[in-house]
Design an enzyme around this catalytic site. Structure first.
Site, PDB file in Angstrom:
ATOM      1  N   CYS A 123       0.466  -1.051  -0.110  1.00 16.98           N
ATOM      2  CA  CYS A 123       0.013  -0.426  -0.228  1.00 16.98           C
ATOM      3  C   CYS A 123       0.593   1.467   0.067  1.00 16.98           C
ATOM      4  O   CYS A 123       0.118   2.552  -0.416  1.00 16.98           O
ATOM      5  CB  CYS A 123      -0.830   0.080   1.157  1.00 16.98           C
ATOM      6  N   HIS A 263      -3.675   6.991   4.063  1.00 18.76           N
ATOM      7  CA  HIS A 263      -3.675   5.726   3.362  1.00 18.76           C
ATOM      8  C   HIS A 263      -5.411   5.437   3.718  1.00 18.76           C
ATOM      9  O   HIS A 263      -5.508   5.536   4.843  1.00 18.76           O
ATOM     10  CB  HIS A 263      -2.460   4.403   3.726  1.00 18.76           C
ATOM     11  N   ASN A 293     -10.259   0.220   1.233  1.00 21.57           N
ATOM     12  CA  ASN A 293      -8.631   0.298   0.637  1.00 21.57           C
ATOM     13  C   ASN A 293      -7.962   0.271  -0.480  1.00 21.57           C
ATOM     14  O   ASN A 293      -7.974  -1.473  -1.135  1.00 21.57           O
ATOM     15  CB  ASN A 293      -8.042  -1.301   2.327  1.00 21.57           C
TER      16      ASN A 293
HETATM   17  N1  ACO Z   1     -18.325  -9.311  10.115  1.00 23.33           N
HETATM   18  C1  ACO Z   1     -17.902  -9.713  10.647  1.00 23.33           C
HETATM   19  N2  ACO Z   1     -17.029 -10.606  12.110  1.00 23.33           N
HETATM   20  C2  ACO Z   1     -16.006 -10.337  11.389  1.00 23.33           C
HETATM   21  C3  ACO Z   1     -15.896 -10.133  10.238  1.00 23.33           C
HETATM   22  C4  ACO Z   1     -16.137  -9.639   9.159  1.00 23.33           C
HETATM   23  N3  ACO Z   1     -15.922  -8.843   8.413  1.00 23.33           N
HETATM   24  N4  ACO Z   1     -14.397  -9.997  10.018  1.00 23.33           N
HETATM   25  C5  ACO Z   1     -13.646 -10.395  11.281  1.00 23.33           C
HETATM   26  N5  ACO Z   1     -15.026 -10.830  12.222  1.00 23.33           N
HETATM   27  C6  ACO Z   1     -14.847 -11.075  13.139  1.00 23.33           C
HETATM   28  C7  ACO Z   1     -13.936 -12.280  13.956  1.00 23.33           C
HETATM   29  O1  ACO Z   1     -13.844 -13.326  13.954  1.00 23.33           O
HETATM   30  C8  ACO Z   1     -13.723 -11.639  15.357  1.00 23.33           C
HETATM   31  O2  ACO Z   1     -14.613 -12.828  16.052  1.00 23.33           O
HETATM   32  P1  ACO Z   1     -14.530 -13.502  17.511  1.00 23.33           P
HETATM   33  O3  ACO Z   1     -13.942 -11.978  18.368  1.00 23.33           O
HETATM   34  O4  ACO Z   1     -15.249 -14.221  17.631  1.00 23.33           O
HETATM   35  O5  ACO Z   1     -13.007 -14.098  17.168  1.00 23.33           O
HETATM   36  C9  ACO Z   1     -14.247 -10.575  15.389  1.00 23.33           C
HETATM   37  O6  ACO Z   1     -14.793 -10.393  14.597  1.00 23.33           O
HETATM   38  C10 ACO Z   1     -13.661  -9.148  16.641  1.00 23.33           C
HETATM   39  O7  ACO Z   1     -12.366  -9.579  15.530  1.00 23.33           O
HETATM   40  P2  ACO Z   1     -11.036  -8.380  15.301  1.00 23.33           P
HETATM   41  O8  ACO Z   1     -10.075  -9.095  14.488  1.00 23.33           O
HETATM   42  O9  ACO Z   1     -10.786  -7.863  16.751  1.00 23.33           O
HETATM   43  O10 ACO Z   1     -11.854  -6.948  14.772  1.00 23.33           O
HETATM   44  P3  ACO Z   1     -10.987  -5.456  14.411  1.00 23.33           P
HETATM   45  O11 ACO Z   1     -12.207  -4.837  15.287  1.00 23.33           O
HETATM   46  O12 ACO Z   1      -9.620  -5.584  14.942  1.00 23.33           O
HETATM   47  O13 ACO Z   1     -11.693  -4.912  12.985  1.00 23.33           O
HETATM   48  C11 ACO Z   1     -10.131  -4.977  11.296  1.00 23.33           C
HETATM   49  C12 ACO Z   1     -10.740  -6.277  12.084  1.00 23.33           C
HETATM   50  C13 ACO Z   1     -11.319  -4.565  10.448  1.00 23.33           C
HETATM   51  C14 ACO Z   1      -9.876  -6.116  10.103  1.00 23.33           C
HETATM   52  C15 ACO Z   1      -9.510  -4.315  11.436  1.00 23.33           C
HETATM   53  O14 ACO Z   1      -8.261  -4.911  12.281  1.00 23.33           O
HETATM   54  C16 ACO Z   1      -7.914  -3.817  10.737  1.00 23.33           C
HETATM   55  O15 ACO Z   1      -9.116  -2.987   9.792  1.00 23.33           O
HETATM   56  N6  ACO Z   1      -7.093  -4.016  10.153  1.00 23.33           N
HETATM   57  C17 ACO Z   1      -5.984  -3.137   9.566  1.00 23.33           C
HETATM   58  C18 ACO Z   1      -6.338  -3.971   8.396  1.00 23.33           C
HETATM   59  C19 ACO Z   1      -5.406  -3.364   6.895  1.00 23.33           C
HETATM   60  O16 ACO Z   1      -6.079  -2.005   7.106  1.00 23.33           O
HETATM   61  N7  ACO Z   1      -5.344  -3.728   6.364  1.00 23.33           N
HETATM   62  C20 ACO Z   1      -4.497  -2.999   4.892  1.00 23.33           C
HETATM   63  C21 ACO Z   1      -3.065  -3.122   5.471  1.00 23.33           C
HETATM   64  S1  ACO Z   1      -2.764  -2.384   3.707  1.00 23.33           S
HETATM   65  C22 ACO Z   1      -2.094  -3.169   2.334  1.00 23.33           C
HETATM   66  O17 ACO Z   1      -0.654  -3.696   2.060  1.00 23.33           O
HETATM   67  C23 ACO Z   1      -3.633  -3.895   1.687  1.00 23.33           C
END
Ligand code: ACO
Length: 340
Positions: A123, A263, A293
């Protein structure tokens, strides 16, 4: 962990003289994704701020998106492709392993005088590529450089994996960069990487480590895999530090910045970064709700929209900041010189 040393801004300045963007036509809403995996519009909006994203057509590859964005950038700069000395495409989703997407773009544009290569920093690719383009211009190695960020992440997304499929989208942004007086245009750059975190977000197969095989396909290793929670923690730490570095290296203070263009990965990451910096959220340009994203396209598309919407005006100090797989991060400060 390594970080680029010094500002190295060089003898000549560089600035953006044209900017373009391309968005695939197809809009995929959260409600559509609700029918594909166990998720909800409410979960996606609350956790990420994303409401919809663009999806490239089956026949559209990253170079097609880059081509459309580049045409608009060239028209804005008032130059022909023949005037380009160099083309850099920042992408994590190239058309193929080689030739470079930049070479495919060079041919399509008819930019016969231009060297062309891709830059891979996930990214952060486009911000890295802008820093490289600045270096070429500052050193007198190039006068006019086209820098595109183009992604078709939808083609590397496992649409059965709710952890990742809700987050990403496709688009492209491009800028033409040309020389200017030092002190105008780009004022500072800061690039960093931490390869120890490489496994946090990766497409494991298809390269020389795990060549394509029936087994790798069965294991979904050609799709993006991510430890979202760890990437989140990294991003919240990384953005404030990268912004502070860009500001400091430009000999400015954070309050001198008119607009931050981060970003667009997750609204909560941007909010947390704004909070840590003690800056009002209104100074952060946000469009993640419409595109998700889009990796290396995210910052140039956001900059385009900030300029088009009048949020960035000539004379404004703007800080661009990206983070992503690698792990990588990059930021830069610029004084916007292009009339909108
Ligand atoms: N819908 C419903 N529930 C979901 C989903 C979904 N799409 N995805 C995950 N869950 C669940 C998980 O399984 C978890 O369930 P559990 O508690 O029973 O285990 C629960 O939701 C919470 O999961 P978390 O991972 O704690 O959720 P979080 O609040 O951290 O949000 C997210 C997840 C949105 C992915 C966040 O961590 C995030 O934005 N991370 C950064 C990602 C990012 O920016 N990536 C790009 C990097 S740049 C590149 O190089 C491409």
């Amino acid at each position: 962990m390594t970080e680029s040393a010094g500002t190295g801004m060089g003898l000549r300045g560089s600035t953006i003289t044209g900017i373009g963007r391309y968005l695939p036509r197809r809009i995929m809403t959260n409600h559509e994704i609700e029918k594909m995996v166990d998720t909800s519009d409410e979960w996606i909006v609350t956790r990420t701020g994303i409401r919809e994203r663009r999806i490239a057509a089956p026949e559209e590859a990253s170079s097609d998106l880059a081509y459309a964005a580049s045409q608009e950038a060239l028209a804005g700069a008032g130059i022909t492709p023949a005037q380009l000395d160099l083309i850099i495409v920042g992408t994590a989703t190239p058309d193929m392993l080689f030739p470079a997407t930049a070479c495919i773009l060079q041919d399509r544009l008819g930019a016969k005088q231009a060297g062309a290569f891709d830059l891979s920093a996930a990214c952060s690719s486009w911000v890295y590529a802008v820093a490289v383009a600045h270096g070429y211009i500052a050193a007198g190695l190039a006068k006019t450089v086209l820098v595109a960020g183009a992604e078709t992440l939808s083609k590397f997304t496992n649409w059965k994996d709710r952890d990742t499929c809700v987050l990403f989208g496709d688009s492209a942004g491009a800028v033409v960069m040309q020389a200017c007086e030092p002190g105008s245009g780009f004022l500072s750059f800061y690039l960093g990487a931490d390869g120890a975190g490489g496994s946090l977000i990766a497409i494991p197969a298809g390269g020389s480590r795990i060549p394509a095989s029936f087994e790798s396909i069965e294991r979904n290793q050609h799709f993006m895999q991510m430890n979202g929670r760890e990437v989140y923690k990294f991003a919240v730490r990384c953005i404030p530090k990268a912004i502070e570095e860009a500001v400091q290296r430009a000999h400015l203070t954070i309050d001198d910045v008119d607009v931050f263009i981060p970003h667009q990965a997750n609204i909560r990451i941007i909010d947390a970064a704004a909070g840590r910096l003690g800056q009002p959220r209104e100074k952060f340009f946000i469009n993640v709700e419409r595109y998700g994203n889009t990796s290396s396209a995210s910052v140039p598309v956001a900059l385009y929209e900030a300029v088009e919407g009048g949020r960035v005006k000539p004379g404004d100090v703007v800080v661009l900041v990206a983070f992503g797989g690698g792990l990588t991060w990059g930021s830069c400060a610029l004084r916007w010189t292009k009339p909108s």
